[in-house]
Design a protein around this motif. Sequence first.
Motif, PDB file in Angstrom:
ATOM      1  N   ILE A  92       0.866  -1.181   0.000  1.00 37.21           N
ATOM      2  CA  ILE A  92       0.000   0.000   0.000  1.00 37.21           C
ATOM      3  C   ILE A  92       0.901   1.230   0.000  1.00 37.21           C
ATOM      4  CG2 ILE A  92      -1.701   1.321   1.312  1.00 37.21           C
ATOM      5  CD1 ILE A  92      -2.772  -1.359   2.344  1.00 37.21           C
ATOM      6  N   TRP A  93       0.790   2.016  -1.053  1.00 36.88           N
ATOM      7  CA  TRP A  93       1.580   3.247  -1.190  1.00 36.88           C
ATOM      8  C   TRP A  93       0.626   4.437  -1.220  1.00 36.88           C
ATOM      9  CZ3 TRP A  93       4.868   1.146  -5.861  1.00 36.88           C
ATOM     10  CH2 TRP A  93       5.843   0.260  -5.361  1.00 36.88           C
ATOM     11  N   PHE A  94       0.843   5.387  -0.301  1.00 35.79           N
ATOM     12  CA  PHE A  94      -0.005   6.584  -0.235  1.00 35.79           C
ATOM     13  C   PHE A  94      -1.487   6.212  -0.143  1.00 35.79           C
ATOM     14  CE2 PHE A  94       3.818   7.712  -2.673  1.00 35.79           C
ATOM     15  CZ  PHE A  94       4.359   8.657  -1.783  1.00 35.79           C
ATOM     16  N   PRO A  98      -0.331  -0.001  -5.681  1.00 34.00           N
ATOM     17  CA  PRO A  98       0.449   0.639  -6.738  1.00 34.00           C
ATOM     18  C   PRO A  98      -0.298   0.680  -8.067  1.00 34.00           C
ATOM     19  CG  PRO A  98       1.543  -1.351  -5.914  1.00 34.00           C
ATOM     20  CD  PRO A  98       0.269  -1.216  -5.172  1.00 34.00           C
ATOM     21  N   ALA A  99       0.109   1.613  -8.916  1.00 29.44           N
ATOM     22  CA  ALA A  99      -0.552   1.794 -10.209  1.00 29.44           C
ATOM     23  C   ALA A  99      -0.537   0.518 -11.038  1.00 29.44           C
ATOM     24  CB  ALA A  99       0.123   2.927 -10.981  1.00 29.44           C
ATOM     25  N   ILE A 100       0.515  -0.277 -10.905  1.00 30.49           N
ATOM     26  CA  ILE A 100       0.621  -1.483 -11.720  1.00 30.49           C
ATOM     27  C   ILE A 100      -0.452  -2.511 -11.351  1.00 30.49           C
ATOM     28  CG2 ILE A 100       2.227  -2.892 -10.329  1.00 30.49           C
ATOM     29  CD1 ILE A 100       3.846  -3.218 -13.007  1.00 30.49           C
ATOM     30  N   ILE A 101      -0.878  -2.526 -10.090  1.00 29.88           N
ATOM     31  CA  ILE A 101      -1.962  -3.415  -9.663  1.00 29.88           C
ATOM     32  C   ILE A 101      -3.303  -2.868 -10.141  1.00 29.88           C
ATOM     33  CG2 ILE A 101      -3.268  -4.182  -7.639  1.00 29.88           C
ATOM     34  CD1 ILE A 101      -0.886  -5.917  -8.107  1.00 29.88           C
ATOM     35  N   GLN A 150      -8.469   5.002   5.493  1.00 31.48           N
ATOM     36  CA  GLN A 150      -7.902   4.325   4.323  1.00 31.48           C
ATOM     37  C   GLN A 150      -8.179   2.829   4.345  1.00 31.48           C
ATOM     38  OE1 GLN A 150      -3.861   5.695   4.834  1.00 31.48           O
ATOM     39  NE2 GLN A 150      -4.070   7.196   3.189  1.00 31.48           N
ATOM     40  N   TRP A 151      -8.197   2.258   5.528  1.00 33.40           N
ATOM     41  CA  TRP A 151      -8.386   0.813   5.634  1.00 33.40           C
ATOM     42  C   TRP A 151      -9.757   0.391   5.123  1.00 33.40           C
ATOM     43  CZ3 TRP A 151      -5.219  -2.886   5.616  1.00 33.40           C
ATOM     44  CH2 TRP A 151      -5.609  -4.177   5.982  1.00 33.40           C
TER      45      TRP A 151
END
Length: 221
Positions: A92-94, A98-101, A150-151
Motif C-alpha cells: 500500500i503506497w499513499f 500501486p498503479a501497476i496493480i 484508508q483501511w
Amino acid sequence: MTQPRDPGTIRHLVVVGHPRIDSFNHAIARAYREEVEAQHQQVEIDDLYARNFDPLLRRDELPVPGFKPRPDVAGSLAQIEGADMIVLIYPIWFGMPPAIIKGYVDRVLGADYSPEELKADLPNPVLRGKRLTIFSTSAATRPWLEERGQWLALKQAFDTYLTDAFGLRDCHHVHFDAIVPGLDARFVAEHLEVVRQTARERATVVRYGDLPPRLLRRPDF
C-alpha cells in the motif's frame, strides 16, 4: 456430498506488484508457492514489474463490439482462465495499491467488461466462481490506516467491490503492517508462517469446497 478434486489439477495464479525482488512482498509469493506446491497443487507467478506490464488502459481496450485484447492481456486472461485461485500481492503506497496493480484490474480483470454489465449485476464470465486471495503490506500500522479511513476504503474497493462486481466466489485478505527496511528475522519468519498457513487453508478450500468456519483460522477481516 461433493467429491474432493484431484490436487494436481488445481492451479493458483499469484500476481505480484512490487518492483524489488528482495522485498517482503516477493518473500510472500515464494512462501505461498512453496506451501501450495507442498499440497501438490500448481502455482504460476506473474511478476508484473519483471515483465514490464503496462498499466495504462488504451482507447482500443475499451469494451466495444468486436473487442480484441492486446497480446499481453490475452496471455494474462489465459492464465486466469486456467486458475482456480487468484492471488494478488502488493504494498500500500499513499493509501492505495500501486498503479501497476490498479492497471492489472483495469486491463486484465476488467477486460471487455462494460459498465452496463456491471450495473446489471452480470458476472464477469472469465472470473465468475473463482476465488481471490489478497496479501497486502504497509509501512504504516493498521490503526494509523484505520484512523484515516484508508483501511475501510481499501477493503470496500479491492475486496468487497471486486468480489461482487466480477462474480468471484469469495475473497480472503491478509494484511501485514509496519513492514519497513531492516525487519527482524524472527518478525519476518512469523509473518511468513501466517502466509503458509493461509496457503494451506486456501488450497484446502479449493480442493474440498466451502468448509465450516470452525475449521479455518479466523480471517483478518
